[in-house]
Scaffold this motif. Structure first.
Motif, PDB file in Angstrom:
ATOM      1  N   ILE A 277       1.019   4.377  -2.810  1.00 44.82           N
ATOM      2  CA  ILE A 277       0.614   5.770  -2.579  1.00 44.82           C
ATOM      3  C   ILE A 277       1.800   6.730  -2.630  1.00 44.82           C
ATOM      4  O   ILE A 277       1.662   7.874  -3.046  1.00 44.82           O
TER       5      ILE A 277
ATOM      6  N   TYR B 158      -7.534  -2.196   1.448  1.00 47.51           N
ATOM      7  CA  TYR B 158      -6.477  -2.640   0.528  1.00 47.51           C
ATOM      8  C   TYR B 158      -5.902  -3.976   0.976  1.00 47.51           C
ATOM      9  O   TYR B 158      -5.560  -4.827   0.142  1.00 47.51           O
ATOM     10  N   ASP B 159      -5.827  -4.179   2.272  1.00 41.72           N
ATOM     11  CA  ASP B 159      -5.266  -5.424   2.802  1.00 41.72           C
ATOM     12  C   ASP B 159      -6.065  -6.647   2.364  1.00 41.72           C
ATOM     13  O   ASP B 159      -5.518  -7.748   2.258  1.00 41.72           O
TER      14      ASP B 159
ATOM     15  N   PHE C  27       0.833  -1.208   0.000  1.00 43.04           N
ATOM     16  CA  PHE C  27       0.000   0.000   0.000  1.00 43.04           C
ATOM     17  C   PHE C  27       0.868   1.259   0.000  1.00 43.04           C
ATOM     18  O   PHE C  27       0.668   2.166  -0.817  1.00 43.04           O
ATOM     19  N   LYS C  28       1.832   1.321   0.913  1.00 42.89           N
ATOM     20  CA  LYS C  28       2.678   2.515   1.017  1.00 42.89           C
ATOM     21  C   LYS C  28       3.489   2.730  -0.256  1.00 42.89           C
ATOM     22  O   LYS C  28       3.686   3.861  -0.697  1.00 42.89           O
TER      23      LYS C  28
ATOM     24  N   GLU D 203      -6.587   1.952   3.673  1.00 44.36           N
ATOM     25  CA  GLU D 203      -5.566   0.910   3.771  1.00 44.36           C
ATOM     26  C   GLU D 203      -6.146  -0.391   4.318  1.00 44.36           C
ATOM     27  O   GLU D 203      -5.723  -1.488   3.934  1.00 44.36           O
ATOM     28  N   GLU D 204      -7.126  -0.274   5.209  1.00 47.49           N
ATOM     29  CA  GLU D 204      -7.767  -1.465   5.786  1.00 47.49           C
ATOM     30  C   GLU D 204      -8.382  -2.329   4.701  1.00 47.49           C
ATOM     31  O   GLU D 204      -8.316  -3.563   4.744  1.00 47.49           O
TER      32      GLU D 204
END
Length: 429
Positions: free
Chosen positions: A11, A27-28, A7-8, A24-25
Motif C-alpha cells: 500500500i 490480506y493475511d 501489506f504495508k 488487511e485482515e
C-alpha cells in the motif's frame, strides 16, 4: 512461489486514494498465485467482440492491463483485491468497496476501477462452478452492468465507473435475478428487534432506545422537518422476563406509547447481525404480490441449496415505493405499489424524499412546481406536497416464515391502516 509481499509494503508503494477499512485482515489469509495475467485474454477478446470495440479502444484496455501486470507490487495487490472482492458480498460487506486509483499507475490510473471489476468476472464464475451453481443463474449477470459501461466507453470514451459498489455486485456475480426481483445477501444492522408470539404468530418490532422521533413516528429531522412540540425519545428496558420498548407500526412509523412483551409468550424473530436477502426492484412490468412471492420463494430455495452457510432469516429492502404516504394519494384497491407495500413490515429510516423526486419527477432535487406534470402519480404527489406533507423512503422486512403468506397482508391489518391515517402528518397540525 515467491514470498508474499507485506501489506504495508504494497500500500505504501501503490498509493491508493482509497482502500476498504479492515482489508488487511483478509490480506493475511491471501495465498496468492503465479498467474501472469490479471484477466484472461480470451475472455477479454470475448468482451471486445461482444461490444464491437474499435481497435484503438481495444489497444487502450490491453495496454492498461499490461501496465498493471508489469508492475510487480501493483499486480500482486490487484490480484488480492480481485480475490477479496469475489467473496466480499458473501461476508455481507455492503458498500465497503468503491472507486480506487493507485498513484503508482500514472498513465492509466483513471481506468483502474473498470479494469479491476472486469478482472473479477471469471474468478467469480469459477467460484460459483465450484459450489455447483448452475451457469444459467449467473452467466448473464455481469453484462447487466457491463452493457451500460461499454456504451459509455463507445459513445464518449468514458472509462469511469459511476457506482462502484452497485456495479461490483454484478461483476462479482453476487446478485441474482429470481423471476422479477434481484437478491443479494446483507447483514441486518438497523436499530430494532423483532419478536413473534408463540400462539398467534403475530410479529412485533420494538425500536431500540435513545432515538428521537417526530409526533408522526418518523425520525426527527427527516427532510429537515423537525417537531419540537411532539417529539419523543424511544426507550428500551429488558429484564429477565420482559422487554419494554416503543413498537414500530408495520405501516412504517414508531409509536410513542410503549408496550411490554413477556419473554415466555414472545420469541426472538430477528436481531442485529442476522442475515437477510436484500431485494432490489429492476424496472419493468410485473410489480405485484404474486411475482413478489414467487421471487422470494425461489430466492430462499436458491440460497438454502447453494449458500447454506448464510442462514437466511428473511428479506430486507429500502425504497420510495414503500412510503406508506403513497397510500394517501393512490387507489388502495388497484395500485400495485400499495398492494405490494401491504405485504411488508415497514419501518422508518434516515432517508428523505430525494429518491421519490428522482423516480417520479426526474431529478434528485426536482421542484415539482417547475416541471410539466404528465402522470397521475406526479399530480397526486404534488397535491399532497402542497398540503405541507413530505414523502420519505421506508425500509421493509419480510421474515422467511411469512413468505408463503404473501398476498394475505400478513403484517398489516385494517386497524394499522386506520391508526396510520390518524397519526400521519400530526406534526403539521
Amino acid at each position: 512461489m515467491k514470498m508474499k509481499l507485506l501489506f504495508k509494503e504494497c500500500i505504501d508503494y501503490c498509493g491508493f486514494d482509497y482502500l476498504p477499512e479492515g482489508i488487511e485482515e483478509f490480506y493475511d489469509s491471501y495465498i496468492g498465485d503465479n498467474k501472469k495475467e490479471l484477466i484472461d485474454r480470451k475472455f477479454l477478446n470475448h468482451i471486445f467482440e461482444k461490444y464491437d470495440l474499435s481497435h484503438d479502444k481495444q489497444d487502450l484496455i490491453v495496454k492498461a492491463y499490461e501496465a498493471i501486470e508489469q508492475d510487480e507490487k501493483l499486480f500482486h495487490f490487484t490480484k488480492f483485491l480481485v480475490w477479496d472482492m469475489c467473496s466480499a458480498r458473501n461476508r455481507c460487506d455492503v458498500d465497503n468497496y468503491k472507486n480506487m486509483t493507485p498513484a503508482c499507475m500514472s498513465k492509466y490510473g483513471e481506468m483502474y476501477s473498470l479494469l479491476l471489476l472486469l478482472a473479477c468476472v471469471e474468478p467469480a464464475m469459477n467460484l460459483l462452478k465450484e459450489r455447483g451453481v448452475p451457469v444459467e443463474y449467473y452467466e448473464g449477470i455481469p453484462y447487466r452492468s457491463m452493457d451500460n459501461q461499454f456504451k459509455k466507453l463507445i459513445e464518449n470514451g468514458d472509462t469511469t465507473v459511476s457506482d462502484f459498489p452497485w456495479d461490483m455486485n454484478f461483476y462479482t456475480c453476487s446478485i441474482y435475478l429470481m423471476d422479477r426481483f434481484l437478491f443479494i445477501p446483507c447483514k441486518f444492522e438497523d436499530s430494532f428487534t423483532m419478536y413473534r408470539n408463540n400462539k398467534t404468530k403475530k410479529v412485533i418490532a420494538l425500536r431500540h432506545g435513545e432515538e428521537e422521533f417526530r409526533g408522526d413516528g418518523q425520525i426527527n429531522g427527516i427532510n429537515d422537518v423537525y417537531d419540537e412540540k411532539g417529539k419523543f425519545t424511544t426507550e428500551w428496558k429488558e429484564s429477565e422476563n420482559t422487554i419494554t420498548g416503543n413498537p414500530i407500526s408495520p405501516m412504517g412509523y414508531v409509536k410513542k406509547e410503549k408496550i411490554t412483551l413477556d419473554k415466555d409468550e414472545w420469541k426472538l424473530a430477528l436481531k442485529q447481525g442476522d442475515i437477510l436477502l436484500a431485494l432490489h426492484v429492476p424496472a419493468g412490468p410485473g410489480y405485484n404480490p404474486e411475482r413478489l412471492k414467487n421471487s422470494m420463494e425461489l430466492a430462499i430455495e436458491f440460497y438454502d441449496k447453494y449458500f447454506p452457510e448464510l442462514k437466511v432469516k428473511g428479506f430486507w429492502s429500502e425504497s420510495w415505493l414503500y412510503d406508506s404516504r403513497l397510500s394517501l394519494v393512490l387507489d388502495n384497491d388497484t395500485s400495485n405499489i400499495i398492494k405490494v407495500q401491504r405485504q411488508f413490515y415497514l419501518y422508518p429510516i434516515k432517508a428523505g424524499d430525494s429518491m421519490l423526486r428522482y423516480e417520479v419527477f426526474g431529478d434528485w432535487n426536482a421542484d415539482p412546481h417547475k416541471i410539466e406534470l404528465k402522470t397521475s402519480l406526479q399530480k397526486a404527489a404534488l397535491g399532497y406536497m402542497n398540503t405541507g406533507g413530505r414523502f420519505n423512503n421506508l425500509s421493509m422486512v419480510v421474515l422467511r416464515e411469512d413468505v408463503d403468506k404473501i398476498g394475505n397482508n400478513t403484517y398489516i391489518n385494517k386497524e394499522d391502516i386506520e391508526d396510520f391515517k390518524r397519526i400521519v402528518d400530526i406534526h403539521l397540525k
